[in-house]
Motif scaffolding. Structure first.
Motif, PDB file in Angstrom:
ATOM      1  N   LEU A  46     -18.223 -40.809 -75.564  1.00 39.79           N
ATOM      2  CA  LEU A  46     -17.631 -41.750 -74.612  1.00 39.79           C
ATOM      3  C   LEU A  46     -16.133 -41.507 -74.510  1.00 39.79           C
ATOM      4  O   LEU A  46     -15.415 -41.550 -75.505  1.00 39.79           O
ATOM      5  CB  LEU A  46     -17.894 -43.187 -75.066  1.00 39.79           C
ATOM      6  CG  LEU A  46     -17.362 -44.299 -74.156  1.00 39.79           C
ATOM      7  CD1 LEU A  46     -18.031 -44.254 -72.784  1.00 39.79           C
ATOM      8  CD2 LEU A  46     -17.578 -45.666 -74.808  1.00 39.79           C
ATOM      9  N   VAL A  47     -15.662 -41.261 -73.276  1.00 39.51           N
ATOM     10  CA  VAL A  47     -14.245 -41.003 -73.016  1.00 39.51           C
ATOM     11  C   VAL A  47     -13.568 -42.226 -72.398  1.00 39.51           C
ATOM     12  O   VAL A  47     -12.424 -42.543 -72.700  1.00 39.51           O
ATOM     13  CB  VAL A  47     -14.077 -39.774 -72.096  1.00 39.51           C
ATOM     14  CG1 VAL A  47     -12.623 -39.571 -71.714  1.00 39.51           C
ATOM     15  CG2 VAL A  47     -14.640 -38.531 -72.779  1.00 39.51           C
ATOM     16  N   TYR A  55      -9.799 -46.550 -72.667  1.00 42.86           N
ATOM     17  CA  TYR A  55      -9.727 -45.087 -72.689  1.00 42.86           C
ATOM     18  C   TYR A  55      -9.748 -44.660 -74.153  1.00 42.86           C
ATOM     19  O   TYR A  55      -8.849 -45.022 -74.917  1.00 42.86           O
ATOM     20  CB  TYR A  55      -8.459 -44.588 -72.005  1.00 42.86           C
ATOM     21  CG  TYR A  55      -8.340 -45.015 -70.561  1.00 42.86           C
ATOM     22  CD1 TYR A  55      -9.206 -44.512 -69.595  1.00 42.86           C
ATOM     23  CD2 TYR A  55      -7.356 -45.914 -70.167  1.00 42.86           C
ATOM     24  CE1 TYR A  55      -9.099 -44.908 -68.274  1.00 42.86           C
ATOM     25  CE2 TYR A  55      -7.239 -46.314 -68.842  1.00 42.86           C
ATOM     26  CZ  TYR A  55      -8.109 -45.802 -67.903  1.00 42.86           C
ATOM     27  OH  TYR A  55      -8.010 -46.201 -66.591  1.00 42.86           O
ATOM     28  N   LEU A  56     -10.754 -43.906 -74.542  1.00 44.27           N
ATOM     29  CA  LEU A  56     -10.935 -43.538 -75.939  1.00 44.27           C
ATOM     30  C   LEU A  56     -10.388 -42.141 -76.193  1.00 44.27           C
ATOM     31  O   LEU A  56     -10.860 -41.159 -75.600  1.00 44.27           O
ATOM     32  CB  LEU A  56     -12.417 -43.609 -76.320  1.00 44.27           C
ATOM     33  CG  LEU A  56     -13.044 -45.005 -76.198  1.00 44.27           C
ATOM     34  CD1 LEU A  56     -13.752 -45.160 -74.846  1.00 44.27           C
ATOM     35  CD2 LEU A  56     -14.022 -45.272 -77.318  1.00 44.27           C
ATOM     36  N   HIS A  57      -9.387 -42.055 -77.062  1.00 41.59           N
ATOM     37  CA  HIS A  57      -8.759 -40.779 -77.386  1.00 41.59           C
ATOM     38  C   HIS A  57      -9.234 -40.220 -78.725  1.00 41.59           C
ATOM     39  O   HIS A  57      -9.001 -39.048 -79.024  1.00 41.59           O
ATOM     40  CB  HIS A  57      -7.237 -40.941 -77.445  1.00 41.59           C
ATOM     41  CG  HIS A  57      -6.636 -41.574 -76.229  1.00 41.59           C
ATOM     42  ND1 HIS A  57      -6.659 -40.979 -74.992  1.00 41.59           N
ATOM     43  CD2 HIS A  57      -6.008 -42.773 -76.052  1.00 41.59           C
ATOM     44  CE1 HIS A  57      -6.058 -41.776 -74.097  1.00 41.59           C
ATOM     45  NE2 HIS A  57      -5.665 -42.865 -74.722  1.00 41.59           N
ATOM     46  N   ALA A  58      -9.857 -41.040 -79.544  1.00 44.88           N
ATOM     47  CA  ALA A  58     -10.188 -40.669 -80.914  1.00 44.88           C
ATOM     48  C   ALA A  58     -11.192 -39.519 -80.975  1.00 44.88           C
ATOM     49  O   ALA A  58     -12.176 -39.498 -80.228  1.00 44.88           O
ATOM     50  CB  ALA A  58     -10.737 -41.874 -81.668  1.00 44.88           C
ATOM     51  N   SER A  59     -10.941 -38.588 -81.879  1.00 46.90           N
ATOM     52  CA  SER A  59     -11.872 -37.500 -82.165  1.00 46.90           C
ATOM     53  C   SER A  59     -12.797 -37.926 -83.302  1.00 46.90           C
ATOM     54  O   SER A  59     -12.594 -38.971 -83.943  1.00 46.90           O
ATOM     55  CB  SER A  59     -11.107 -36.248 -82.580  1.00 46.90           C
ATOM     56  OG  SER A  59     -10.437 -36.474 -83.824  1.00 46.90           O
ATOM     57  N   ALA A  60     -13.804 -37.122 -83.569  1.00 45.79           N
ATOM     58  CA  ALA A  60     -14.704 -37.414 -84.692  1.00 45.79           C
ATOM     59  C   ALA A  60     -13.921 -37.499 -85.995  1.00 45.79           C
ATOM     60  O   ALA A  60     -14.197 -38.363 -86.844  1.00 45.79           O
ATOM     61  CB  ALA A  60     -15.787 -36.337 -84.773  1.00 45.79           C
ATOM     62  N   ASP A  61     -12.931 -36.631 -86.164  1.00 46.99           N
ATOM     63  CA  ASP A  61     -12.106 -36.665 -87.381  1.00 46.99           C
ATOM     64  C   ASP A  61     -11.285 -37.950 -87.445  1.00 46.99           C
ATOM     65  O   ASP A  61     -11.087 -38.515 -88.526  1.00 46.99           O
ATOM     66  CB  ASP A  61     -11.173 -35.457 -87.431  1.00 46.99           C
ATOM     67  CG  ASP A  61     -11.919 -34.152 -87.703  1.00 46.99           C
ATOM     68  OD1 ASP A  61     -13.066 -34.217 -88.183  1.00 46.99           O
ATOM     69  OD2 ASP A  61     -11.346 -33.084 -87.424  1.00 46.99           O
ATOM     70  N   ASP A  62     -10.810 -38.421 -86.291  1.00 55.49           N
ATOM     71  CA  ASP A  62     -10.029 -39.666 -86.262  1.00 55.49           C
ATOM     72  C   ASP A  62     -10.888 -40.852 -86.679  1.00 55.49           C
ATOM     73  O   ASP A  62     -10.444 -41.719 -87.434  1.00 55.49           O
ATOM     74  CB  ASP A  62      -9.465 -39.916 -84.864  1.00 55.49           C
ATOM     75  CG  ASP A  62      -8.419 -38.898 -84.454  1.00 55.49           C
ATOM     76  OD1 ASP A  62      -7.778 -38.302 -85.348  1.00 55.49           O
ATOM     77  OD2 ASP A  62      -8.233 -38.700 -83.240  1.00 55.49           O
ATOM     78  N   THR A 114      -6.289 -46.480 -75.600  1.00 54.33           N
ATOM     79  CA  THR A 114      -5.436 -47.345 -74.788  1.00 54.33           C
ATOM     80  C   THR A 114      -6.366 -48.216 -73.958  1.00 54.33           C
ATOM     81  O   THR A 114      -7.462 -47.791 -73.581  1.00 54.33           O
ATOM     82  CB  THR A 114      -4.505 -46.528 -73.874  1.00 54.33           C
ATOM     83  OG1 THR A 114      -5.274 -45.553 -73.161  1.00 54.33           O
ATOM     84  CG2 THR A 114      -3.432 -45.830 -74.686  1.00 54.33           C
ATOM     85  N   THR A 115      -5.929 -49.434 -73.681  1.00 57.62           N
ATOM     86  CA  THR A 115      -6.817 -50.365 -72.991  1.00 57.62           C
ATOM     87  C   THR A 115      -6.025 -51.279 -72.075  1.00 57.62           C
ATOM     88  O   THR A 115      -4.834 -51.543 -72.306  1.00 57.62           O
ATOM     89  CB  THR A 115      -7.621 -51.208 -74.012  1.00 57.62           C
ATOM     90  OG1 THR A 115      -8.465 -52.126 -73.327  1.00 57.62           O
ATOM     91  CG2 THR A 115      -6.707 -51.981 -74.926  1.00 57.62           C
ATOM     92  N   GLN A 116      -6.677 -51.729 -71.022  1.00 54.80           N
ATOM     93  CA  GLN A 116      -6.055 -52.684 -70.106  1.00 54.80           C
ATOM     94  C   GLN A 116      -7.134 -53.592 -69.536  1.00 54.80           C
ATOM     95  O   GLN A 116      -8.307 -53.209 -69.477  1.00 54.80           O
ATOM     96  CB  GLN A 116      -5.314 -51.970 -68.975  1.00 54.80           C
ATOM     97  CG  GLN A 116      -6.172 -51.025 -68.157  1.00 54.80           C
ATOM     98  CD  GLN A 116      -5.351 -50.158 -67.222  1.00 54.80           C
ATOM     99  OE1 GLN A 116      -4.175 -49.925 -67.439  1.00 54.80           O
ATOM    100  NE2 GLN A 116      -5.986 -49.680 -66.171  1.00 54.80           N
ATOM    101  N   GLN A 117      -6.747 -54.787 -69.165  1.00 58.09           N
ATOM    102  CA  GLN A 117      -7.704 -55.709 -68.575  1.00 58.09           C
ATOM    103  C   GLN A 117      -7.011 -56.607 -67.556  1.00 58.09           C
ATOM    104  O   GLN A 117      -5.788 -56.779 -67.595  1.00 58.09           O
ATOM    105  CB  GLN A 117      -8.397 -56.546 -69.644  1.00 58.09           C
ATOM    106  CG  GLN A 117      -7.520 -57.375 -70.527  1.00 58.09           C
ATOM    107  CD  GLN A 117      -8.336 -58.112 -71.601  1.00 58.09           C
ATOM    108  OE1 GLN A 117      -8.862 -59.192 -71.352  1.00 58.09           O
ATOM    109  NE2 GLN A 117      -8.449 -57.524 -72.773  1.00 58.09           N
ATOM    110  N   MET A 118      -7.820 -57.123 -66.641  1.00 61.59           N
ATOM    111  CA  MET A 118      -7.355 -58.117 -65.687  1.00 61.59           C
ATOM    112  C   MET A 118      -8.040 -59.423 -66.043  1.00 61.59           C
ATOM    113  O   MET A 118      -9.244 -59.447 -66.287  1.00 61.59           O
ATOM    114  CB  MET A 118      -7.684 -57.709 -64.254  1.00 61.59           C
ATOM    115  CG  MET A 118      -7.156 -58.674 -63.196  1.00 61.59           C
ATOM    116  SD  MET A 118      -5.350 -58.714 -63.130  1.00 61.59           S
ATOM    117  CE  MET A 118      -5.025 -57.359 -61.997  1.00 61.59           C
TER     118      MET A 118
END
Length: 270
Positions: free
Chosen positions: A60-61, A212-219, A258-262
């Motif tokens: 999931l990206v 928005y998911l930036h994490a890798s498997a190692d993260d 990173t994330t955002q919402q309305m």
């Protein structure tokens, strides 16, 4: 014994043909909020459904969830469809519907892909804040508040501040290793920014949440079941809506998401 979060997002496959999937689940009271389940858990349900339907090996990206109405305790159906499948990326849409409703309660779009070895960078650095053990736990007065350990770290007096910015540590109260579904859930833990501005609790409802998911498997492996730090602020509010933004860091300083919402809110003009 399964973790309460995994129980809350558990799905049973009903049908999976080609680029479609249909699943069933049950809304329990473990993560209840004001109207139905806590938003982070609802978004994680949709993330889980699309992940189960997508091709093996994809991660999931990004996910955007629209909260159209509250869910009630009991069974639900989750339908997922792939709108485009490329060599390494798939674009999915999903919705959740309960039997007593003519329309979906939630819908989401998600992007899944294979991460590759590429150039990397991170703009900015993790804020310097007190460690979780030096921060006081805040327990929201809803069922989900007992399930997630939240510890505000800076600008903790939300009714006595001129800014919507603050930081907080968060993790599952019952230890659980971080993964994409868990990260989506924790993205919705910050105190609503309207409380900082109105200086009181006011009616509100998130209408759309993007992660928005930036994490890798190692993260994920390095983060384990430890706290993550959310650095949160709101840019503008008015006309009954405001935005909310956050960066989510591992304790070691890796930017995980990173994330955002309305958010819809109801508060009289000062």
């Amino acid at each position: 014994m399964a973790h309460s979060f995994d129980d809350a997002i558990a799905l049973t496959e009903l049908e999976r043909t080609g680029q479609r999937g249909r699943f069933s689940g049950t809304v329990t009271d473990a993560y209840q909020n004001m109207i139905g389940p806590f938003g982070g858990v609802s978004a994680a349900m949709l993330a889980e459904g699309m992940a189960k339907a997508s091709r093996d090996g994809l991660e999931l990206v990004s996910i955007t969830t629209d909260f159209m109405t509250g869910m009630t305790e009991g069974p639900f159906d989750l339908s997922a469809i792939c709108h485009r499948a490329g060599k390494s990326t798939e674009f999915w849409a999903a919705s959740i519907k309960q039997a007593d409703s003519a329309s979906p309660a939630l819908r989401a779009t998600g992007v899944f892909s294979q991460r590759r070895e590429t150039l990397e960078w991170t703009e900015g650095e993790m804020p310097v804040v007190p460690a979780p053990d030096d921060c006081t736990r805040f327990v929201p007065p809803r069922g989900w508040g007992e399930r997630i350990d939240i510890r505000p770290a800076t600008n903790t007096d939300i009714f006595n501040t001129d800014s919507t910015a603050n930081t907080l540590w968060a993790k599952f109260a019952e230890p659980r290793a971080l993964d994409p579904a868990g990260l989506v859930c924790l993205a919705d833990t910050p105190t609503p920014r309207i409380f900082f501005v109105a200086k009181s609790f006011v009616p509100l409802s998130t209408i759309s949440l993007t992660v928005y998911l930036h994490a890798s498997a190692d993260d994920y492996a390095e983060a384990g079941d430890d706290f993550v730090l959310l650095d949160v602020n709101a840019a503008r509010g008015g006309g009954g809506f405001y935005d909310q933004h956050a960066r989510i860091w591992s304790r070691s300083g890796k930017l995980l998401a990173t994330t955002q919402q309305m958010v819809w809110f109801k508060a009289e003009k000062a």
